[in-house]
Scaffold this active site. Sequence first.
Site, PDB file in Angstrom:
ATOM      1  N   CYS A  60      32.324  18.253   8.806  1.00  0.00           N
ATOM      2  CA  CYS A  60      31.314  17.491   8.496  1.00  0.00           C
ATOM      3  C   CYS A  60      31.386  17.295   7.009  1.00  0.00           C
ATOM      4  CB  CYS A  60      30.057  18.282   8.975  1.00  0.00           C
ATOM      5  SG  CYS A  60      28.346  17.507   8.069  1.00  0.00           S
ATOM      6  N   TRP A  93      26.689  21.958  18.256  1.00  0.00           N
ATOM      7  CA  TRP A  93      27.564  22.714  17.459  1.00  0.00           C
ATOM      8  C   TRP A  93      27.533  24.250  18.173  1.00  0.00           C
ATOM      9  CZ3 TRP A  93      30.645  20.091  14.788  1.00  0.00           C
ATOM     10  CH2 TRP A  93      30.641  19.156  14.064  1.00  0.00           C
ATOM     11  N   ARG A 122      17.441  16.664  15.676  1.00  0.00           N
ATOM     12  CA  ARG A 122      18.835  17.214  15.810  1.00  0.00           C
ATOM     13  C   ARG A 122      19.132  18.525  14.940  1.00  0.00           C
ATOM     14  NH1 ARG A 122      21.296  12.366  17.446  1.00  0.00           N
ATOM     15  NH2 ARG A 122      23.331  13.210  17.286  1.00  0.00           N
ATOM     16  N   THR A 124      21.431  19.793  13.024  1.00  0.00           N
ATOM     17  CA  THR A 124      22.665  19.581  12.112  1.00  0.00           C
ATOM     18  C   THR A 124      23.214  20.819  11.234  1.00  0.00           C
ATOM     19  OG1 THR A 124      20.955  18.832  10.732  1.00  0.00           O
ATOM     20  CG2 THR A 124      21.769  17.017  12.140  1.00  0.00           C
ATOM     21  N   GLU A 140      19.180  19.874   4.217  1.00  0.00           N
ATOM     22  CA  GLU A 140      19.412  18.525   3.604  1.00  0.00           C
ATOM     23  C   GLU A 140      20.669  18.636   2.367  1.00  0.00           C
ATOM     24  OE1 GLU A 140      19.027  15.417   4.151  1.00  0.00           O
ATOM     25  OE2 GLU A 140      20.397  15.129   2.363  1.00  0.00           O
ATOM     26  N   SER A 141      21.847  18.342   2.811  1.00  0.00           N
ATOM     27  CA  SER A 141      22.979  18.488   1.964  1.00  0.00           C
ATOM     28  C   SER A 141      22.546  18.076   0.568  1.00  0.00           C
ATOM     29  CB  SER A 141      24.162  17.938   2.395  1.00  0.00           C
ATOM     30  OG  SER A 141      24.115  16.609   2.626  1.00  0.00           O
ATOM     31  N   TYR A 188      29.915   6.066   8.814  1.00  0.00           N
ATOM     32  CA  TYR A 188      29.187   6.539   9.984  1.00  0.00           C
ATOM     33  C   TYR A 188      28.502   5.282  10.645  1.00  0.00           C
ATOM     34  CZ  TYR A 188      30.014  11.566   9.464  1.00  0.00           C
ATOM     35  OH  TYR A 188      30.493  12.846   9.607  1.00  0.00           O
TER      36      TYR A 188
HETATM   37  N1  LIG Z   1      21.018  14.842   6.227  1.00  0.00           N
HETATM   38  C1  LIG Z   1      21.875  15.679   6.691  1.00  0.00           C
HETATM   39  C2  LIG Z   1      22.918  15.178   7.531  1.00  0.00           C
HETATM   40  C3  LIG Z   1      23.620  16.162   8.314  1.00  0.00           C
HETATM   41  C4  LIG Z   1      24.386  15.628   9.521  1.00  0.00           C
HETATM   42  O1  LIG Z   1      24.234  14.653   9.993  1.00  0.00           O
HETATM   43  N2  LIG Z   1      25.421  16.631  10.079  1.00  0.00           N
HETATM   44  C5  LIG Z   1      26.049  16.262  11.202  1.00  0.00           C
HETATM   45  C6  LIG Z   1      27.432  16.637  11.206  1.00  0.00           C
HETATM   46  S1  LIG Z   1      28.451  15.664  10.163  1.00  0.00           S
HETATM   47  C7  LIG Z   1      25.562  17.040  12.640  1.00  0.00           C
HETATM   48  O2  LIG Z   1      25.355  18.188  12.393  1.00  0.00           O
HETATM   49  N3  LIG Z   1      25.264  16.497  13.419  1.00  0.00           N
HETATM   50  C8  LIG Z   1      24.869  17.272  14.778  1.00  0.00           C
HETATM   51  C9  LIG Z   1      23.849  16.379  15.398  1.00  0.00           C
HETATM   52  O3  LIG Z   1      23.553  15.078  14.930  1.00  0.00           O
HETATM   53  O4  LIG Z   1      23.409  16.520  16.625  1.00  0.00           O
HETATM   54  C10 LIG Z   1      22.476  16.224   5.452  1.00  0.00           C
HETATM   55  O5  LIG Z   1      23.092  15.453   4.769  1.00  0.00           O
HETATM   56  O6  LIG Z   1      22.432  17.463   5.354  1.00  0.00           O
END
Ligand SMILES: N[C@@H](CCC(=O)N[C@@H](CS)C(=O)NCC(=O)O)C(=O)O
Length: 312
Positions: A60, A93, A122, A124, A140-141, A188
Amino acid sequence: MLINGQWTERWQPVQAADDRGRFVRQRSSFRGWIGRAEGDAPPRFPATRGRYRLYVALVCPWASRVLMVRALKGLEDIIPVTVVEPRIDDQGWRFCPSGEPELDARYLHQLYTRADPRYTGRATVPALWDRETRTIVNNESADLIRMLGRAFDGIGGDPRVDLYPEALRAEIDRLAPRVYSRLNNGVYRAGFASTQLAYEEAVTDVFAELDALERMLEDGRRFLLGERLTELDVRVFVTLARFDLAYVGLFRCNLRTLAAYPRLRGYAGRVLELPGIRATVDVEHIKRGYYSIRALNPSGIVPAGPAEHVAA
Ligand SMILES: N[C@@H](CCC(=O)N[C@@H](CS)C(=O)NCC(=O)O)C(=O)O
């Protein structure tokens, strides 16, 4: 995803699109800040060694940008990390079979329901977990890279590394949203588009941004904003590192490979060689992770190449 704390359906990469088939990313919902106090009260999340754990997937880019800042600031001993399995499965995950040191959990979504039993959204990565109050501080990254850039300076974070220096803030604030929408999230939007129109819009943006970044490096500068690495470089690097490995093929960003951008290519190599950065780029995780997205690659076959990429 989770609805009211219940895992509802098989994992899907896209749960929201607009009426033209454009991928819509969800907003992050945990937005606490290490060291930040409300009024006179002490901070809810004080900067403390070992108190917080970072959950990441090496596939990611959002999680990897946080890992990059952790390495650049020398926070490895202050913030432990859990890396999830590279392939995403029906429940999202998954933790390694050896288990997860904080929780008796198999899936990351269990971290979210521990933090909020009625969480909807989600599950994430990245997510920063507070071991003491057993909640997610922030997922939030964009917040996390800013926060780790400063919040731990008093307890061991390297204060000489300033990724958001006063003199460059306006420039970073101007460019980061453009880089995010056209490049980081642009790939994306291309990969997860559900119409030709949405895909074409996105792919045009991606290459317009690569062209613009290549031009910024024309005067021979070391990094995007000059001789010093900044947050903008961290943001750009994570997408460049994945570009030839996953975005050209799986996400159909195939107008050009990075080989067509000699300055960007050389620049990405320079960032890769900074202390601690190479360890944040795991080529096998990136390939296996992206190509496990069944909606885009039903067979799950992982391509053999490419031979040429940023971390080769
Ligand atoms: N806004 C979040 C987005 C993070 C994100 O979309 N992570 C993805 C991996 S690249 C994820 O964990 N996806 C799992 C899902 O959508 O269920 C950030 O930038 O921290």
